[in-house]
Scaffold this active site. Structure first.
Site, PDB file in Angstrom:
ATOM      1  N   GLY A  11      -5.655 -15.136   4.234  1.00 16.93           N
ATOM      2  CA  GLY A  11      -5.920 -14.157   5.299  1.00 16.93           C
ATOM      3  C   GLY A  11      -7.204 -13.404   4.978  1.00 16.93           C
ATOM      4  N   LYS A  18     -11.078  -7.410   5.261  1.00 11.61           N
ATOM      5  CA  LYS A  18     -12.401  -6.941   5.669  1.00 11.61           C
ATOM      6  C   LYS A  18     -12.588  -5.462   5.335  1.00 11.61           C
ATOM      7  CE  LYS A  18     -12.871  -7.286  10.084  1.00 11.61           C
ATOM      8  NZ  LYS A  18     -12.847  -8.058  11.304  1.00 11.61           N
ATOM      9  N   ASP A 216       7.792   0.400   9.378  1.00 18.61           N
ATOM     10  CA  ASP A 216       6.375   0.467   9.011  1.00 18.61           C
ATOM     11  C   ASP A 216       6.095   1.568   7.981  1.00 18.61           C
ATOM     12  OD1 ASP A 216       3.784  -0.605   9.408  1.00 18.61           O
ATOM     13  OD2 ASP A 216       3.212   1.162  10.566  1.00 18.61           O
ATOM     14  N   HIS A 221       6.536   3.619   2.399  1.00 20.47           N
ATOM     15  CA  HIS A 221       5.737   4.738   1.882  1.00 20.47           C
ATOM     16  C   HIS A 221       6.564   6.016   1.705  1.00 20.47           C
ATOM     17  CE1 HIS A 221       2.640   1.988   2.837  1.00 20.47           C
ATOM     18  NE2 HIS A 221       2.504   2.312   4.095  1.00 20.47           N
TER      19      HIS A 221
END
Ligand SMILES: NC(=O)c1ccc[n+]([C@@H]2O[C@H](COP(=O)([O-])OP(=O)(O)OC[C@H]3O[C@@H](n4cnc5c(N)ncnc54)[C@H](OP(=O)(O)O)[C@@H]3O)[C@@H](O)[C@H]2O)c1
Length: 444
Positions: A11, A18, A216, A221
């Protein structure tokens, strides 16, 4: 002599590669911290030109080590091409970073695992979040990994653990003796763990609608920040003992109540006609052990709110009312605040007398602040370095990830309709009522 190693980013043309991985590697490399790095391969189905657009932004230092390999996780001939590269890397450590859709993890693990049986190279596999979608799928992924890798080779990422502030929760607690005596239910009234975002689903609507805020943010987290705040001191400062304590506290953690909301305009943003997914969650979580019995942990996360704010607030008990009866005021709760965003800092909030010349007076809130210095711009720099060095304290262990899923399992895929809140609010009114009903307030 330092070991030689090569990194393979599956990926390697995507958003994470990126924006985070390649720039982080580039900064580490230019600081001379990646001694022994031989090659970085970006693997994807994309055209080489797409990758070059990403790679050309890198400075020339790391850029000269970068390569592209056309690769489809689902295609056996791709693994043959990868095998030809591996033949040229004898003796090197191979690090595979799965920066692909989580729906491709199983195929990638299987494909890489089978290929690596033909090679004796030391290897590591790094897996991004989400690791599974519930307890069963996380367990299945762990079991699949164990067919081909051993736990010491597996790095499950939660990038919050690469953050200076989150690591400093641990450091403040266990490198100082002055906090231990007050870090419990006798002194702490409650804990707030907030991860508020200004952004919405940002073009990831299709993916987001399958997961929502609970998968998510809350499952990973938020629970990790809770674990660092609530864990017992480890027997020793080693990865095994640190992770043992995190698992132990997570096993005692349960969601007592939870409300869910969705920002106005979510359906259009996500490109879905109807949905029962949430973009906002406010949960009251209890840790059922002697240290925390009766102390609520309020976990709040949401999108399209007025500001970005990530912090853990330890709110201490109020002073006895009898002390302040004759004053026309109530001193605020003392607080220790670990802020990750917008700033990386520690605050200690307490009350002091104002300089009025009066000895008996209403105290004023006073804030002592310490900004955490950091050598690194990005959490991924810290984590990549730890992976290279083989230090696993900041990565999630197999039993830990499964326990985190078990905590949220009862609230996954709720079918009731989330309430709708306007974009740009500090917090939805329902969240204000949630804590007000318990006689408390948010510290934002
Ligand atoms: N973006 C973030 O900031 C962020 C933060 C935390 C975690 N993550 C996690 O990181 C992972 C990657 O996220 P992302 O945002 O970078 O996703 P993304 O932008 O959609 O990138 C996915 C990458 O996978 C490649 N890919 C897709 N299908 C493939 C296949 N069959 N074989 C080989 N490569 C394939 C894509 O290129 P081609 O389509 O050209 O093959 C692309 O390079 C996800 O698990 C995500 O949850 C991302």
């Amino acid at each position: 002599m330092s070991k030689k190693f090569s990194l393979f980013i599956l990926g390697g043309t995507g958003d994470l590669a990126k924006k985070k991985l390649l720039p982080s590697l580039s900064r580490l490399y230019s600081k001379g911290l990646l001694v022994g790095l031989e090659k970085v391969y970006s693997l994807a189905r994309s055209k080489r030109e797409d990758w070059e657009k990403v790679a050309c932004e890198l400075d020339r230092g790391l850029g000269k080590l970068c390569n592209f390999l056309p690769f489809d996780v689902k295609d056996t001939s791709s693994y043959e091409s990868l095998g030809k590269i591996l033949q040229t890397l004898e003796g090197q450590e191979l690090i595979f970073f799965l920066s692909i859709s989580p729906y491709l993890y199983e195929e990638a693990v299987r494909g890489l695992g089978k290929l690596l049986r033909n090679y004796a190279n030391p290897r590591k596999i790094v897996i991004e979040k989400p690791f599974g979608f519930d307890t069963v799928s996380a367990r299945r992924l762990n079991n699949l990994l164990y067919r081909y890798f051993i736990e010491e080779e597996i790095y499950r990422i939660d990038h919050f653990l690469g953050k200076e502030t989150v690591q400093n929760i641990f450091s403040l607690r266990f490198s100082n003796s002055i906090f231990e005596g007050i870090w419990n239910r006798s002194f702490v009234d409650h804990v707030q763990i907030l991860a508020l975002e200004k952004v919405g689903v940002e073009g990831r609507g299709e993916f987001y609608d399958k997961v929502g805020a609970i998968r998510d943010m809350l499952q990973n987290h938020m629970l990790q920040m809770l674990a660092f705040t609530a864990m017992e001191p480890p027997a020793q400062m080693s990865e095994q003992f640190i992770r043992d304590e995190k698992v132990k506290v997570l096993r005692n953690t349960r969601i007592e109540k939870l409300i869910r909301g969705r920002y106005e305009g979510y359906l259009q943003d996500a490109g879905v006609e109807s949905s029962s997914r949430e973009t906002f969650v406010c949960a009251k979580v209890m840790v059922d052990n002697f240290r925390w019995h009766g102390v609520p942990f309020y976990l709040v996360t949401g999108k399209k709110l007025s500001k970005k704010l990530t912090q853990v607030v330890i709110a201490f008990k109020e002073v006895p009312a009898s002390l302040t009866r004759l004053l026309d005021c109530i001193p605020k709760q003392n607080r220790i605040v670990f802020q990750t965003a917008p700033e990386s800092k520690l605050q200690v909030v307490f009350e002091l007398r104002p300089p009025t010349g009066r000895f008996v007076a209403c105290p004023l809130e006073t804030v002592m602040e310490y900004r955490f210095p950091s050598e690194f711009e990005e959490a991924y720099e810290v984590l990549l370095l730890e992976i290279v060095e083989g230090e696993r304290s900041l990565f999630i262990r197999d039993d830990e990830i499964e326990t985190m899923w078990e905590v949220v399992e009862p609230v996954l895929d709720l079918k009731d309709e989330p309430f709708v809140y306007p974009q740009g609010v500090k917090l939805p009114p329902q969240a204000r009522d949630f804590i007000a009903l318990e006689g408390r307030q948010w510290y934002l």
